[in-house]
Design a protein around this motif. Structure first.
Motif, PDB file in Angstrom:
ATOM      1  N   ALA A   1      29.883  42.310  51.734  1.00 46.75           N
ATOM      2  CA  ALA A   1      30.734  43.331  52.403  1.00 46.75           C
ATOM      3  C   ALA A   1      32.120  43.087  52.247  1.00 46.75           C
ATOM      4  N   GLU A   2      32.649  41.893  52.161  1.00 47.62           N
ATOM      5  CA  GLU A   2      33.801  41.610  52.154  1.00 47.62           C
ATOM      6  C   GLU A   2      34.401  41.978  50.379  1.00 47.62           C
ATOM      7  N   ASN A   3      33.554  41.861  49.367  1.00 47.68           N
ATOM      8  CA  ASN A   3      33.813  42.054  48.254  1.00 47.68           C
ATOM      9  C   ASN A   3      33.859  43.565  48.099  1.00 47.68           C
ATOM     10  N   PHE A   4      33.033  44.382  48.577  1.00 51.48           N
ATOM     11  CA  PHE A   4      32.992  45.880  48.600  1.00 51.48           C
ATOM     12  C   PHE A   4      34.325  46.241  49.287  1.00 51.48           C
ATOM     13  N   GLN A   5      34.584  45.818  50.527  1.00 55.00           N
ATOM     14  CA  GLN A   5      35.773  46.504  51.046  1.00 55.00           C
ATOM     15  C   GLN A   5      37.089  46.048  50.343  1.00 55.00           C
ATOM     16  N   LYS A   6      37.312  44.940  49.641  1.00 52.73           N
ATOM     17  CA  LYS A   6      38.327  44.612  48.907  1.00 52.73           C
ATOM     18  C   LYS A   6      38.147  45.446  47.731  1.00 52.73           C
ATOM     19  N   ALA A   7      37.294  45.768  47.059  1.00 48.46           N
ATOM     20  CA  ALA A   7      37.408  46.659  46.020  1.00 48.46           C
ATOM     21  C   ALA A   7      37.525  48.162  46.209  1.00 48.46           C
TER      22      ALA A   7
ATOM     23  N   VAL B   1      44.555  57.669  69.239  1.00 46.16           N
ATOM     24  CA  VAL B   1      45.923  57.348  68.870  1.00 46.16           C
ATOM     25  C   VAL B   1      46.178  55.769  69.213  1.00 46.16           C
ATOM     26  N   HIS B   2      46.333  54.694  68.363  1.00 44.57           N
ATOM     27  CA  HIS B   2      46.668  53.517  68.818  1.00 44.57           C
ATOM     28  C   HIS B   2      47.050  52.659  67.513  1.00 44.57           C
ATOM     29  N   SER B   3      47.710  51.691  67.997  1.00 43.20           N
ATOM     30  CA  SER B   3      48.584  51.046  66.686  1.00 43.20           C
ATOM     31  C   SER B   3      47.647  50.441  65.779  1.00 43.20           C
ATOM     32  N   PHE B   4      46.263  50.250  66.046  1.00 41.20           N
ATOM     33  CA  PHE B   4      45.427  49.636  65.086  1.00 41.20           C
ATOM     34  C   PHE B   4      45.193  50.713  63.929  1.00 41.20           C
ATOM     35  N   ALA B   5      45.147  51.989  64.219  1.00 49.38           N
ATOM     36  CA  ALA B   5      44.828  53.017  63.336  1.00 49.38           C
ATOM     37  C   ALA B   5      45.397  52.975  61.941  1.00 49.38           C
ATOM     38  N   ALA B   6      46.704  52.675  61.967  1.00 55.39           N
ATOM     39  CA  ALA B   6      47.227  52.541  60.700  1.00 55.39           C
ATOM     40  C   ALA B   6      46.644  51.100  59.921  1.00 55.39           C
ATOM     41  N   SER B   7      46.610  50.183  60.661  1.00 56.06           N
ATOM     42  CA  SER B   7      46.059  48.816  60.087  1.00 56.06           C
ATOM     43  C   SER B   7      44.657  48.881  59.638  1.00 56.06           C
ATOM     44  N   ARG B   8      44.034  49.817  60.105  1.00 55.84           N
ATOM     45  CA  ARG B   8      42.624  50.146  59.683  1.00 55.84           C
ATOM     46  C   ARG B   8      42.362  50.821  58.280  1.00 55.84           C
ATOM     47  N   ARG B   9      43.460  50.906  57.488  1.00 58.90           N
ATOM     48  CA  ARG B   9      43.427  51.499  56.192  1.00 58.90           C
ATOM     49  C   ARG B   9      42.668  50.483  55.336  1.00 58.90           C
ATOM     50  N   LEU B  10      41.367  50.817  54.871  1.00 62.17           N
ATOM     51  CA  LEU B  10      40.612  49.816  54.318  1.00 62.17           C
ATOM     52  C   LEU B  10      40.982  49.560  52.601  1.00 62.17           C
TER      53      LEU B  10
ATOM     54  N   LEU C   1      32.644  54.699  56.116  1.00 60.43           N
ATOM     55  CA  LEU C   1      31.521  54.985  55.365  1.00 60.43           C
ATOM     56  C   LEU C   1      31.297  55.176  54.059  1.00 60.43           C
ATOM     57  N   ASN C   2      32.388  55.387  53.300  1.00 61.89           N
ATOM     58  CA  ASN C   2      32.420  55.311  51.708  1.00 61.89           C
ATOM     59  C   ASN C   2      32.373  54.005  51.417  1.00 61.89           C
ATOM     60  N   TRP C   3      32.944  52.950  51.787  1.00 56.06           N
ATOM     61  CA  TRP C   3      32.741  51.555  51.141  1.00 56.06           C
ATOM     62  C   TRP C   3      31.498  50.911  51.740  1.00 56.06           C
TER      63      TRP C   3
ATOM     64  N   THR D   1      24.355  36.155  63.700  1.00 51.65           N
ATOM     65  CA  THR D   1      25.669  36.839  63.294  1.00 51.65           C
ATOM     66  C   THR D   1      26.601  36.072  62.525  1.00 51.65           C
ATOM     67  N   LEU D   2      27.493  36.830  61.759  1.00 54.12           N
ATOM     68  CA  LEU D   2      28.390  36.042  60.733  1.00 54.12           C
ATOM     69  C   LEU D   2      29.464  37.439  60.760  1.00 54.12           C
ATOM     70  N   PRO D   3      30.760  36.702  61.243  1.00 57.03           N
ATOM     71  CA  PRO D   3      31.705  37.756  61.034  1.00 57.03           C
ATOM     72  C   PRO D   3      32.192  38.118  59.525  1.00 57.03           C
ATOM     73  N   VAL D   4      32.474  39.379  59.191  1.00 57.17           N
ATOM     74  CA  VAL D   4      33.205  39.743  58.064  1.00 57.17           C
ATOM     75  C   VAL D   4      34.775  39.998  57.866  1.00 57.17           C
ATOM     76  N   PHE D   5      35.316  39.307  57.123  1.00 56.91           N
ATOM     77  CA  PHE D   5      36.708  39.578  57.239  1.00 56.91           C
ATOM     78  C   PHE D   5      37.409  40.208  56.050  1.00 56.91           C
ATOM     79  N   ASN D   6      38.507  40.805  56.327  1.00 51.16           N
ATOM     80  CA  ASN D   6      39.437  41.696  55.375  1.00 51.16           C
ATOM     81  C   ASN D   6      39.953  40.854  54.536  1.00 51.16           C
ATOM     82  N   LEU D   7      39.702  40.906  53.302  1.00 48.51           N
ATOM     83  CA  LEU D   7      40.209  40.077  52.368  1.00 48.51           C
ATOM     84  C   LEU D   7      41.469  40.344  51.317  1.00 48.51           C
ATOM     85  N   THR D   8      41.678  41.703  51.833  1.00 48.90           N
ATOM     86  CA  THR D   8      42.874  42.375  51.109  1.00 48.90           C
ATOM     87  C   THR D   8      44.180  41.972  51.562  1.00 48.90           C
ATOM     88  N   GLN D   9      45.214  42.217  50.622  1.00 51.19           N
ATOM     89  CA  GLN D   9      46.549  41.850  50.735  1.00 51.19           C
ATOM     90  C   GLN D   9      47.397  43.021  50.384  1.00 51.19           C
ATOM     91  N   ASP D  10      48.354  43.513  50.918  1.00 53.39           N
ATOM     92  CA  ASP D  10      49.059  44.578  50.800  1.00 53.39           C
ATOM     93  C   ASP D  10      49.858  44.408  49.403  1.00 53.39           C
TER      94      ASP D  10
END
Length: 1157
Positions: free
Chosen positions: A144-150, A1148-1157, A228-230, A505-514
């Protein structure tokens, strides 16, 4: 007979009496020297030594019957003991069955249960099972972390670009008011075919995953479509995991955006009403998404908080509490000029189900008044978090403040308590529609590593009371691999129908960098989970080799049971975990507290204890010896225990000869199998077989006759050594069939049961056979065909002697109907077998007494006659005679009561239909006397797994509570139409189209679960068992002007108490009634406010991620409130009038922009 009323100044006469006192005649009774009673008089019980009581019992000079002397009653007791023992020796066949076992010694072996080896083996098997799930989890999380990063974020993604199976699609197509029906679904929705899979208890499709999106999230938003896409790429990993481990059950990815993707695909279990399921509120997600929390919630209740805003705050607090698990600690306070707790809890308490319920009820009582005092609220919160003298999570610390706004920043408070280290996060919530400056609230959150949220209306509550978990997840994400540790949850109800499960359970992290050199992303993507059904873990534990009273159990770090034979929740709410403490699953004592602590600490141990156990039917208490052995289950937070009675150290294992096994014939050709056939029942007695899983292809049935038929049909096909069958169970069943048939042949067949007034004789065995003779007696046989689940069987093993079991009667049901002499009393005893130095109890034998005939026999045995055909002794007018239970049954009450206080036999014909009832319902006065004289001891406990009928709503026919209803004057006032109140009301009405009756609906009802019919509740149980008194006692029940003499004596080698008493003559003696039936606890059991003062020992998870030096706290909330607009208001009103809800928009909340995956 009765003691005559005293005249003033007179002394007590002897008990020899010729007349009853008549009210209103003769000398008036003396006033009670104790003064008028304030309630029902409690009888004063006078224990009189036999030598002092004797003169009273034999007072001379009277020409009438006297109360029998003690030696007479002891003689009656011995006659009763001898009669019972004689019948059991003749018909029970204990000695004969011992000889039968020894004669067939070549057909079985004696095996030993070695507790330490057993418990270590089971712990290792469970560890291996869970480890396979852990490996699958790690593969999923890494992928999951690799799919989201790519994945490349797409701003212009459209619904028609995405193809997936919407798990709720079928239900929504059937619902004309659903979102997709209203606006037309634009997604390329898949339509799948499903097959029934018994492992999932559901229809599934192994080629696809399914997606569930919460009702309050817009499926067409850019964030959701990218999610849904990734995540679609996870489908292949799910499938590969199942290929490697076909035993895998649900594999689930719960996204921080609210999307759930699970495998295999199955339609969502559509609720009857609104579906409020959100994966981010599931117990397993909460546990996996953050470390444990110490939380203080403070609520502004100043006068500026309007009625609607206060209601929003109350609902928000309740929703916030639902984001906490049993690993968390919480307190809730309200504040204006002063701060005070909303409930009786004065410090942080564990966020378990019962404590949260106390908070939720207390929050509803908050009233707005006074002025806002942020300082008071925050000082109270910091003091709570700094209290180190209590049990708490000792990890994340936070303050959640709900307010309608204010100008004070209380910087001095933060400087004093929280700066410079900022160990406490502050989250602020601006609630309702108002024009206050929210800058101070934003500042508080931003300068204390927290977040600022806005809750303008009801639709924003759920999303904004759970988003704080993303902030708490930052240190975990930044910790990287150190935080990638699998955690196992408490037991909870699976939302898709698997039943009780635990989840890894195992957490899944966002490994992307801007960008190059940019800071590491600190957002948690979600939590990966894999379910393990409790039934799969149970299959790894031995059961039938441990005997009827041996068992395996497991607990977690909270002391909650994962496995236990008493874990049987009557109702389950999938929103809450199933939390039954080990000390509530059993009867608590100091030894068990010590065992529980050692298991939580991860130690090994063994201890033999004397303890109390509750019978299977929850009517009796037995004091027994048990051996406890326990070890930790490595790589988990669980610990495993084994409980064995001493007599279960050994067990029999059938050893069918090599000659039989070598003959590849069906089992039906074996010698003893013929005695299982119904054609043999008339001569050999009826056979019930335990409904066990003898073979994989055996069809189960609740009807034992049908189950036996299925069994016989299968045995026509399989051989004794068939691989599809459990040879241990199968061979032991055949062995016991033959052994019990020999008992018929040697003992039962040649005896006339009618001579001794017996309805039946029976034998039950560990191998699963219950043989009832004669065959016709099986028609009235109501005991469980599984001996291990039969109360008489388990109690007989735990007790020496003869155990009487009267028919079970509920006080609310009609009395027994004595028709055709079919009502009987079971008498059973265990067969103890000694083979060398090894002792075991492989069977229980007994008889069923004809109730009516034995009641008559009881009268004779407790009389001055020596035999039943002897004429009754008559007492002349000038002679002195003692009363007996036959001649004087109008004046003398004689009863047999069992060790639970239930009536077994009586000399009163009108009481025969009350046999089986708690004796206090028959004679409350006498039962209380027996209790107060220590013949009985009371044990009270609580059943936390009960189900109760729903309480009728208290506001039936009323408007929703707390919702502002405008007046006609308001509608005519233009100012009102442009006010915040109108704006908030319209938003409430709009969201009400989706969240119907949020302010008053029970979440369980909204989700259409079984709780709409009955709900979980706490029941108080009371049982009685024999006290320490073993001697024979005579006593007087003194209750003012009416006294009663009684004699009580235990019958040797039985569970019976023989009681002889004068019949009550005065209503004055009707004192307090002892209660035995289960009663509902309106306060949910023992007082929670007292229990939290002595919390049970527990340990939290061994890992904690609440700080990381590289955390970026600049993203702390910059929401802006929506100013009321007359144009928007008019548009909303038109939409409401036309009944056309607007197209939903993403939150509408401030996390919306941060959720750009």
């Amino acid at each position: 007979m009765a003691v005559p009323a005293r005249t003033c100044g007179a002394s007590w006469p002897g008990p020899v009496r010729t007349a009853r006192p008549w009210p209103g005649r003769g000398p008036q009774p003396c006033p009670d020297p104790r003064g008028p009673a304030s309630g029902p008089a409690r009888p004063l019980l006078l224990l009189l030594p036999p030598l002092l009581l004797l003169p009273l019992l034999t007072a001379p000079g009277a020409s009438a019957y006297s109360f029998p002397q003690q030696h007479t009653m002891q003689h009656w007791a011995r006659r009763l003991e001898q009669e019972i023992d004689g019948v059991m020796r003749i018909f029970g066949g204990v000695q004969q069955l011992r000889e039968i076992y020894k004669d067939n010694r070549n057909l079985f072996e004696v095996q030993e249960n070695e507790p330490q080896k057993l418990v270590e083996k089971v712990a290792g098997d469970i560890e291996s099972l869970l480890d396979r799930k852990v490996q699958a989890l790690k593969r999923l999380a890494d992928a999951a972390e690799n799919f989201q990063k790519a994945h490349r974020w797409q701003d212009n993604i459209k619904e028609e670009d995405i193809t997936y199976y919407d798990a709720k699609a079928d239900a929504e197509l059937d619902d004309p008011e659903s979102e997709d029906m209203e606006r037309g679904s634009k997604t390329s929705a898949l339509r799948l075919d499903f097959i029934e899979d018994p492992n999932f208890k559901n229809k599934v499709n192994y080629s696809y995953t399914a997606v569930q999106i919460p009702t309050d999230i817009y499926k067409g938003s850019t964030v959701i479509l990218n999610e849904l896409n990734w995540t679609e790429a996870l489908e292949n990993v799910f499938i590969e995991n199942r290929r490697q481990d076909p035993t895998l059950l649900w594999q689930v990815f719960g996204s921080a955006t609210g999307v759930t993707r699970y495998y295999p695909a199955t339609p969502w279990r559509a609720p009857k009403k609104i579906d409020l399921y959100d994966v981010r509120r599931r117990p397993w997600y909460i546990q996996g998404a953050s470390s444990p929390k110490d939380m203080v919630i403070i609520v502004d209740v100043s006068g500026s908080v309007s009625g609607l805003t206060l209601k929003l705050m109350k609902t928000s607090v309740c929703e916030m509490l639902d984001t906490l698990s049993d690993d968390d600690y919480v307190n809730v306070a309200s504040f204006n000029e002063k701060a005070q707790p909303v409930s009786c809890f004065t410090h942080l308490v564990q966020a378990n189900v019962r404590n949260k319920k106390v908070f939720k009820e207390a929050v509803q009582g908050m009233v707005a008044k006074g002025t806002t005092g942020y300082k008071a609220g925050f000082e109270y919160a910091f003091d709570q978090l700094q209290n180190s003298n209590i049990t708490r999570a000792n990890c994340n610390k936070m303050i959640m403040m709900f307010t309608d706004g204010g100008e004070d920043r209380v910087q001095d408070v933060f400087e004093k308590y929280n700066w410079p280290n900022r160990t406490v996060r502050v989250f602020t919530f601006s609630v309702g529609q108002h024009n206050y400056d929210v800058t101070p609230l934003q500042w508080m959150a931003c300068t204390n590593k927290g977040y600022y949220f806005e809750i303008p209306s009801i639709g924003a509550i759920r999303i904004n009371t759970q988003e704080y978990l993303d902030v708490l997840g930052r240190p975990m994400v930044l910790a990287g691999k150190d935080a990638k540790q699998v955690q196992w949850t408490n037991v909870y109800e699976d939302a898709l129908g698997l039943g009780l499960v635990v989840t890894g359970t195992l957490p899944v992290f966002n490994l992307t960098q801007d960008g190059p050199g940019e800071k590491k992303n600190q957002l948690i993507l979600g939590v990966m989970g894999i379910d393990v059904a409790l039934n799969d873990i149970k299959r790894l534990t031995p059961n039938y080799t441990l005997g009827a009273n041996g068992y395996v159990f497991a607990i977690d770090l909270n002391g909650y049971v994962l496995l236990h034979p008493n874990l049987k929740p009557q109702t389950t709410n999938f929103r809450e975990p199933v939390t039954l403490d080990f000390l509530d699953a059993e009867l608590e004592d100091e030894n068990k507290e010590e065992i529980r602590r050692s298991m939580i600490d991860g130690d090994k141990g063994h201890k033999q204890i004397r303890t109390l156990v509750k019978s299977l039917d929850e009517r009796y208490i037995d004091e027994v010896t048990r051996n406890y052995t326990w070890v930790p289950i490595r790589s988990t937070n669980y610990s495993l225990g084994l409980v064995l009675p001493p007599y279960s150290t050994y067990y029999l294992q059938a050893n069918l000869s090599d000659q039989i096994l070598q003959v590849k014939l069906p089992i039906s050709k074996l010698k003893d199998f013929e005695f299982l056939l119904p054609s043999s029942f008339e001569s050999e007695g009826h056979v019930f077989i335990a409904p066990r899983e003898y073979c994989k292809d055996l069809n189960a049935s609740d009807n034992n006759t049908e189950f036996l038929k299925n069994f016989i049909e299968l045995m026509e096909k399989v051989t004794p050594d068939s691989k599809q069958c459990n040879n241990f169970l199968l061979h032991n069943l055949i062995l016991d069939t033959g052994i019990t048939q020999q008992l018929v042949e040697r003992v039962w067949r040649d005896q006339d049961l009618n001579t001794y007034s017996l309805l039946a004789v029976f034998a039950a065995t560990d191998g699963g056979i219950t043989r009832v003779f004669p065959n016709k007696a099986a028609e009235d046989w109501t005991e469980n065909p599984e001996p291990f689940n039969a109360s008489f069987y388990r109690r007989s093993l735990d007790n020496h002697g003869y155990i009487f079991k009267p028919p079970h009667q509920d006080s609310l049901l009609r009395p027994l109907e004595l028709e055709n002499d079919t009502v009987g009393v079971l008498v059973s005893t265990a067969v103890e077998l000694s083979l060398g130095r090894r002792t075991l109890r492989p069977a229980v034998v007994g008889v069923k007494l004809d109730l009516e005939a034995w009641a008559e026999k009881f009268k004779v045995l407790a009389s001055n006659r020596t035999r039943q055909d002897q004429p009754q002794k008559q007492c002349g007018p000038s002679s002195h005679c003692e009363m007996d239970c036959e001649v004087n049954n109008e004046d003398l009450l004689c009863v047999l009561i069992d060790d639970g206080g239930f009536l077994v036999l009586s000399n009163q014909n009108h009481q025969w239909d009350q046999v089986g009832r708690f004796f206090s319902e028959v004679d409350a006065n006498l039962m209380l006397a027996l209790y107060n004289n220590s013949f009985y001891t009371r044990k009270e406990s609580y059943d936390y797994q009960a189900a109760c009928a729903p309480q009728p709503p208290g506001n039936l026919g009323a408007a929703p509570r707390g919702v502002f209803v405008p007046t006609i004057a308001d509608f005519l006032n233009l100012a009102w139409w442009t006010s915040a109140a109108a704006w908030s009301l319209f938003q409430q009405l709009l969201y009400g189209l989706i969240y119907h009756s949020w302010f008053q609906a029970d979440p369980a009802e909204a989700e259409g679960s079984p709780e709409t019919r009955e709900s979980s509740c706490v029941m108080k149980q009371t049982q009685y068992y024999f006290g320490s008194v073993n001697a024979s006692y005579n006593a007087i029940i003194d209750c003012g002007n009416c006294s009663r003499l009684f004699h009580a004596q235990r019958l040797t080698n039985t569970n019976l108490l023989f009681v002889v008493a004068e019949k009550p003559l005065c209503s004055q003696c009707e004192a307090g009634r002892l209660l035995q039936k289960e009663t509902h606890c309106p306060a949910d059991g023992p007082e929670q406010c007292e229990l939290v003062q002595r919390p049970r020992y527990r340990r939290g998870p061994h890992i904690c991620f609440d700080y990381n030096a590289t955390e970026d706290t600049s993203d702390c909330g910059r929401g802006a409130s929506f100013p009321p607009s007359l144009g928007v208001l008019v548009s909303l009103q038109l939409l409401l009038l036309l009944g056309l809800p607007p197209r939903p928009q993403p939150q509408v909340h401030s996390f919306a922009a941060s959720r750009r995956l």
